[in-house]
Motif scaffolding. Structure first.
Motif, PDB file in Angstrom:
ATOM      1  N   CYS A 209       0.854  -1.189   0.000  1.00 17.55           N
ATOM      2  CA  CYS A 209       0.000   0.000   0.000  1.00 17.55           C
ATOM      3  C   CYS A 209       0.892   1.241   0.000  1.00 17.55           C
ATOM      4  O   CYS A 209       2.111   1.158   0.140  1.00 17.55           O
ATOM      5  CB  CYS A 209      -0.914  -0.003   1.231  1.00 17.55           C
ATOM      6  SG  CYS A 209      -0.021  -0.159   2.801  1.00 17.55           S
TER       7      CYS A 209
ATOM      8  N   PHE B 164      -6.278   1.998   5.441  1.00 13.85           N
ATOM      9  CA  PHE B 164      -5.152   1.874   4.520  1.00 13.85           C
ATOM     10  C   PHE B 164      -5.199   2.950   3.451  1.00 13.85           C
ATOM     11  O   PHE B 164      -6.271   3.365   3.003  1.00 13.85           O
ATOM     12  CB  PHE B 164      -5.164   0.488   3.867  1.00 13.85           C
ATOM     13  CG  PHE B 164      -4.957  -0.622   4.854  1.00 13.85           C
ATOM     14  CD1 PHE B 164      -3.689  -1.023   5.226  1.00 13.85           C
ATOM     15  CD2 PHE B 164      -6.058  -1.239   5.451  1.00 13.85           C
ATOM     16  CE1 PHE B 164      -3.506  -2.028   6.157  1.00 13.85           C
ATOM     17  CE2 PHE B 164      -5.888  -2.247   6.379  1.00 13.85           C
ATOM     18  CZ  PHE B 164      -4.602  -2.641   6.740  1.00 13.85           C
TER      19      PHE B 164
ATOM     20  N   PRO C 153      -4.490   0.752  -0.819  1.00 11.33           N
ATOM     21  CA  PRO C 153      -3.992  -0.625  -0.712  1.00 11.33           C
ATOM     22  C   PRO C 153      -4.040  -1.349  -2.049  1.00 11.33           C
ATOM     23  O   PRO C 153      -5.001  -1.211  -2.812  1.00 11.33           O
ATOM     24  CB  PRO C 153      -4.965  -1.259   0.287  1.00 11.33           C
ATOM     25  CG  PRO C 153      -6.229  -0.479   0.142  1.00 11.33           C
ATOM     26  CD  PRO C 153      -5.798   0.932  -0.156  1.00 11.33           C
TER      27      PRO C 153
END
Length: 282
Positions: free
Chosen positions: A168, A202, A205
């Motif tokens: 990520c 995230f 990602p």
């Protein structure tokens, strides 16, 4: 109230008139204001009755008055986290989600502040630690790949149990009050103030399964830089703070200390959410 610290943002032209009003009301209430040397120079303030110029702001104050946006308010909350000193903030920023009031009718509002006519809410920190030190954030701690380098490769575990490994651009760990910032921009969930816990989301990602996760307050998060070559950066409340080399870990804990934010009586998180974010959407 007998002593108050004052912190303002970097654009004094926007706040100088409010500072004059603050000084006037403080004198009428016999409240001594503490300004750092930088703040005094910024606003042309000189030593006078009920005005003190100090090398740095100390803990021996009853209140911290902030004139600025969320970044300046976070600075004050970090400074007084764990002391119980309330931060009374006037919004001079774009969103001002943490602000106590907007800059209208300031003379009356400052008088109420010095009279203690406000409620308070305790806002938890999250702390990132490793052997060479510990750093705390009121909003979020984020891990980022370095500019121009390959995507980050991050493994993460909770309460000693490995959860996953994600390629990520980075990840964000947010407090409830920070969940309306970087986390929200990532598509993460908003946590109401008062929720005990934090959220991991995230940044871009490279996965179909990486999803935001709300974490219980006592569960420590461990992040490992699983890359064999690339270091990543760790930011604390948006400021680059340390580097995580390949193979290194950091550990995140919730609620090691709390900042105290002043609120107008009857104010609520949901009112703030509607007024600040609903207003921007119109």
């Amino acid at each position: 109230m007998s002593v108050a610290a004052v912190i303002t943002h970097r654009r004094p032209g926007e706040t100088t008139e409010a500072v004059r009003t603050l000084i006037e009301i403080a004198r009428s209430r016999r409240v001594t204001l503490h300004f750092t040397e930088d703040e005094a120079a910024k606003h042309g303030i000189e030593l006078a009755p009920f005005l003190e110029i100090v090398p740095e702001l100390g803990d021996a104050v009853d209140l911290c008055i902030v004139l600025g946006g969320d970044g300046t308010i976070l600075t004050a909350l970090r400074r007084y986290a764990g002391t119980g000193v309330p931060v009374f903030a006037v919004n001079y920023g774009e969103v001002g989600f943490l602000a106590t009031i907007d800059p209208n009718g300031l003379a009356e509002d400052f008088a109420r502040a010095f009279a203690g006519e406000f409620d308070t809410i305790e806002l938890p920190t999250i702390s990132v630690g490793r052997p060479d030190g510990t750093w705390s954030a009121l909003n979020d701690i984020s891990v980022h790949r370095k500019a121009g380098l390959r995507v980050a490769d991050l493994a993460y575990a909770l309460a000693g149990e490995e959860i996953g490994r994600v390629r990520c651009d980075g990840l964000v760990i947010s407090t409830p009050q920070g969940s309306t910032g970087y986390n929200l921009a990532n598509g993460g969930p908003v946590l109401a103030w008062g929720v005990k816990g934090y959220v991991v989301s995230f940044i871009a990602p490279h996965s179909l399964t990486a999803r935001s996760l709300v974490v219980a307050p006592d569960d420590e998060l461990t992040i490992n830089n699983a890359s064999r070559e690339e270091a990543v950066e760790v930011h604390v409340d948006g400021r680059p703070t340390l580097e995580l080399k390949p193979g290194e870990d950091i550990h995140i804990e919730f609620g090691q200390s709390y900042g105290t934010l002043a609120q107008i009586p009857g104010a609520s998180f949901y009112h703030r959410l509607r007024e600040r974010f609903g207003r921007l959407a119109r």
